[in-house]
Design a protein around this motif. Structure first.
Motif, short mmCIF file in Angstrom:
data_model
loop_
_atom_site.label_atom_id
_atom_site.label_comp_id
_atom_site.label_asym_id
_atom_site.label_seq_id
_atom_site.Cartn_x
_atom_site.Cartn_y
_atom_site.Cartn_z
N VAL A 164 0.71 -1.33 0.48
CA VAL A 164 -0.04 0.19 0.01
C VAL A 164 1.15 1.17 -0.02
O VAL A 164 1.49 1.48 1.17
CB VAL A 164 -0.87 0.09 1.19
N GLN A 165 0.52 2.30 -0.74
CA GLN A 165 1.11 3.88 -0.50
C GLN A 165 0.81 4.07 -0.02
O GLN A 165 -0.09 4.29 0.71
CB GLN A 165 0.61 4.50 -2.24
N PHE B 271 0.18 7.31 2.39
CA PHE B 271 -1.31 8.51 2.08
C PHE B 271 -1.57 9.34 2.64
O PHE B 271 -1.03 9.52 4.56
CB PHE B 271 -2.54 7.44 2.36
N GLU C 144 -6.47 3.86 0.37
CA GLU C 144 -5.31 3.03 0.57
C GLU C 144 -5.50 2.53 2.15
O GLU C 144 -5.65 1.50 2.64
CB GLU C 144 -4.40 4.07 0.79
N THR D 67 -7.82 -0.55 2.67
CA THR D 67 -6.89 -1.14 1.49
C THR D 67 -6.45 -1.79 2.58
O THR D 67 -5.92 -3.32 2.30
CB THR D 67 -6.44 -0.64 0.20
#
Ligand code: 2AM
Length: 194
Positions: A73-74, A76, A104, A107
């Protein structure tokens, strides 16, 4: 076998923790400590998964799981604003300040929830609702106490308390004592940054 009460959470920078503390001061004053167990400023966090009592032998496995899930996951941005309660405003158990985040965060939480289930941890029955718990209403609260919490909330407004970039997720140990909970980071996993 040593067991640790533990949970996985996102950390909130001290500047936002302090802004929350400052903003909710009137609320704390109005409701007092007899009715609500207020969360210490440095303990404000966003729980992604409560694990309960875990064996210290499983720490390595949990760290690997967290590294894998965080790496998918990026990083955020989050925004903190608003006030609310669970399960309902007129029957409050948990008092919270709102957390606003892009997809995100969900997720990340879904990935951790599903990986934890595969490792044998009990699934969370309630849908994920990101929040920062600021206080827990004491068990003995009466109907009239509930009404006063509700009325005080109706009169309160918590505006924008700041933004932060979330770039890591942490495994914490929680130690409960008469003086309140002490949370200690056991492991941190970075989110993707490129
Ligand atoms: P909450 O604040 O979002 O309610 C550390 O104790 C964190 O784990 C708490 O902040 C709480 O999240 C969550 N937690 C504690 N006990 C729990 C339980 N029995 N079930 C689910 N989550 C729990």
């Amino acid at each position: 076998m040593t067991t640790l009460r533990s949970f996985i959470a996102v950390e909130i920078p001290p500047v936002i923790q302090q802004a929350i503390q400052h903003e909710i001061e009137p609320l704390r004053g109005a409701l007092g400590p007899g009715l609500v167990r207020w969360v210490a400023c440095q303990n404000l966090h966003v729980t992604l998964k409560f694990l309960g009592d875990i064996s210290s032998e499983t720490l390595g496995m949990l760290a690997n799981m967290l590294t894998l899930e965080a790496g998918r996951v990026q990083s955020f941005p989050i925004r903190v604003s608003g006030l609310g309660s669970f399960p309902t405003p007129k029957r409050a158990r948990v008092l919270w300040v709102g957390l606003h985040a892009p997809a995100e965060l969900s997720t990340l939480q879904r990935g951790i929830e599903s990986a934890a289930a595969k490792l044998g941890y009990a699934a969370e029955a309630r849908p994920f609702s990101p929040h920062l718990t600021i206080g827990r209403v004491r068990q003995q609260a009466t109907a009239s106490d509930q009404q006063s919490i509700w009325k005080t909330f109706e009169r309160s407004h918590i505006g924008d308390l700041g933004n932060a970039e979330i770039s890591a997720v942490h495994l914490y140990k929680s130690e409960l004592s008469r003086g309140g909970a002490v949370y200690t980071k056991l492991f941190s996993a970075p989110l993707k940054t490129s």
